[in-house]
Design an enzyme around this catalytic site. Structure first.
Site, PDB file in Angstrom:
ATOM      1  N   ASN A 197       0.862  -1.186   0.000  1.00 47.17           N
ATOM      2  CA  ASN A 197       0.000   0.000   0.000  1.00 47.17           C
ATOM      3  C   ASN A 197       0.897   1.235   0.000  1.00 47.17           C
ATOM      4  OD1 ASN A 197      -1.835   2.033   0.498  1.00 47.17           O
ATOM      5  ND2 ASN A 197      -2.209   1.435   2.636  1.00 47.17           N
ATOM      6  N   LYS A 239       0.084   4.325  -0.282  1.00 46.02           N
ATOM      7  CA  LYS A 239      -0.546   5.513   0.325  1.00 46.02           C
ATOM      8  C   LYS A 239      -0.289   6.760  -0.539  1.00 46.02           C
ATOM      9  CE  LYS A 239       0.206   3.333   4.782  1.00 46.02           C
ATOM     10  NZ  LYS A 239       0.112   3.450   6.211  1.00 46.02           N
ATOM     11  N   HIS A 260      -9.447   0.808   4.872  1.00 44.04           N
ATOM     12  CA  HIS A 260      -8.135   0.974   5.491  1.00 44.04           C
ATOM     13  C   HIS A 260      -8.267   1.864   6.729  1.00 44.04           C
ATOM     14  CE1 HIS A 260      -4.025   2.313   6.171  1.00 44.04           C
ATOM     15  NE2 HIS A 260      -3.670   1.174   5.603  1.00 44.04           N
ATOM     16  N   GLU A 271      -6.726   4.294   7.796  1.00 46.12           N
ATOM     17  CA  GLU A 271      -6.649   5.751   7.568  1.00 46.12           C
ATOM     18  C   GLU A 271      -7.958   6.272   6.976  1.00 46.12           C
ATOM     19  OE1 GLU A 271      -2.932   5.423   5.485  1.00 46.12           O
ATOM     20  OE2 GLU A 271      -2.117   4.677   7.384  1.00 46.12           O
ATOM     21  N   GLU A 312      -5.463  -5.372  10.428  1.00 41.00           N
ATOM     22  CA  GLU A 312      -4.437  -4.378  10.693  1.00 41.00           C
ATOM     23  C   GLU A 312      -4.759  -3.642  11.995  1.00 41.00           C
ATOM     24  OE1 GLU A 312      -2.417  -3.039   6.823  1.00 41.00           O
ATOM     25  OE2 GLU A 312      -4.294  -1.961   6.947  1.00 41.00           O
ATOM     26  N   GLY A 350       2.235   1.920  10.814  1.00 44.40           N
ATOM     27  CA  GLY A 350       3.142   3.061  10.685  1.00 44.40           C
ATOM     28  C   GLY A 350       3.793   3.475  11.988  1.00 44.40           C
ATOM     29  N   SER A 410       3.309  -2.470  10.343  1.00 43.34           N
ATOM     30  CA  SER A 410       4.769  -2.475  10.537  1.00 43.34           C
ATOM     31  C   SER A 410       5.420  -3.810  10.191  1.00 43.34           C
ATOM     32  CB  SER A 410       5.116  -2.040  11.962  1.00 43.34           C
ATOM     33  OG  SER A 410       4.675  -0.693  12.180  1.00 43.34           O
TER      34      SER A 410
END
Ligand code: PEP
Length: 261
Positions: A17, A19, A104, A106, A176, A182, A222
């Protein structure tokens, strides 16, 4: 009865991904590097790239004729109309995407996308003929409140509510944990395996045992070359959704190789 009778049929799946990163040239160069690595015969790992929507067309062309798949990071919950700034699932398919990430963290936590919206996005993606990688996961507060299973269960069942199992044969799920994305914090292989097994069981309740045995559940948060193999060797972890490390071939390519059994 063996615990995981169908494990062997689930081809490992590693996805990157990207991003909101890279420029046009960087996107093409990264795709070309992954392509070159994956073209060898018998890789045995499905690899999917999720570039920014604006570069999809060019990345699809860079990957054409290779085993790589290319997907969108998001799509609109509506098919068309007065939705300024949005990209429809049909548009993604039109430029050659074969898949789309939905939900996702985010999108959920930065853009406030709600379960009902994500359900509509799943429907749009399926109508456009895209495979869906549905992302689920708990925040640190939810984990500490022992709500991981409840949150993941709600996210999974609401996104897929009322959708016939026959329409979900190309669905994959990415677990996730938000606290691991991240941040450099990774769920331990045991922590991740426990949630994956729970999610697979829940999915069996939605689509039946065969569908649950076949669905690939990826771990994300991560993932790096030094933790990928331990995570991917867990019986219910079928792959990895990789953010930061997917931007550098020297990190992403070893993660792909960690998927080889
Ligand atoms: C992601 O964006 O899905 C992700 C897992 O990011 P990272 O690997 O950087 O934690």
């Amino acid at each position: 009865m063996p615990d995981h009778p169908h494990h062997a049929v689930r081809t490992p799946f590693v996805a990157g991904n990207w991003k909101l990163n890279l420029d046009r040239q960087g996107a093409v160069q990264l795709a070309a590097a992954v392509r070159e690595h994956c073209e060898g015969a018998g890789l045995g790992v499905d690899v999917d790239l999720f570039p920014p929507a604006f570069y999809l067309d060019e990345v699809v062309r860079t990957c054409a004729g290779s085993p790589l798949l290319v997907g969108g990071q998001n799509c609109c919950e509506e098919a068309s109309g007065a939705f300024t700034g949005e990209t429809s699932a049909a548009m993604l398919a039109d430029v050659g995407a074969s898949e789309v990430l939905i939900g996702h963290s985010e999108r959920r936590h930065v853009y406030g996308e709600r379960d009902e919206t994500l359900h509509a996005k799943v429907l749009q993606a399926l109508d456009a003929g895209l495979a869906v990688m549905l992302c689920i996961g708990e925040t640190i507060a939810e984990r500490e409140a022992v709500q991981t299973e409840e949150v993941c269960g709600r996210q999974l069942s609401s996104a897929l509510a009322g959708i016939a199992p026959e329409r979900l044969t190309r669905l994959s799920i990415a677990y996730e944990p938000v606290w691991a994305i991240g941040t450099g914090l990774t769920a331990s292989p045991d922590q991740a395996q426990a949630v994956h097994a729970y999610v697979r069981g829940l999915y069996a309740g939605l689509v039946g045992e065969d569908g649950a045995a076949a669905v690939r559940i990826l771990y994300g948060g991560s993932v790096k070359p030094d933790n990928a193999r331990d995570l991917l060797s867990q019986p219910d972890i079928d792959g990895a959704l990789v953010g930061g490390a997917s931007l550098k071939p020297e990190l992403f390519l070893p993660i792909i190789d960690a998927g080889k059994s």
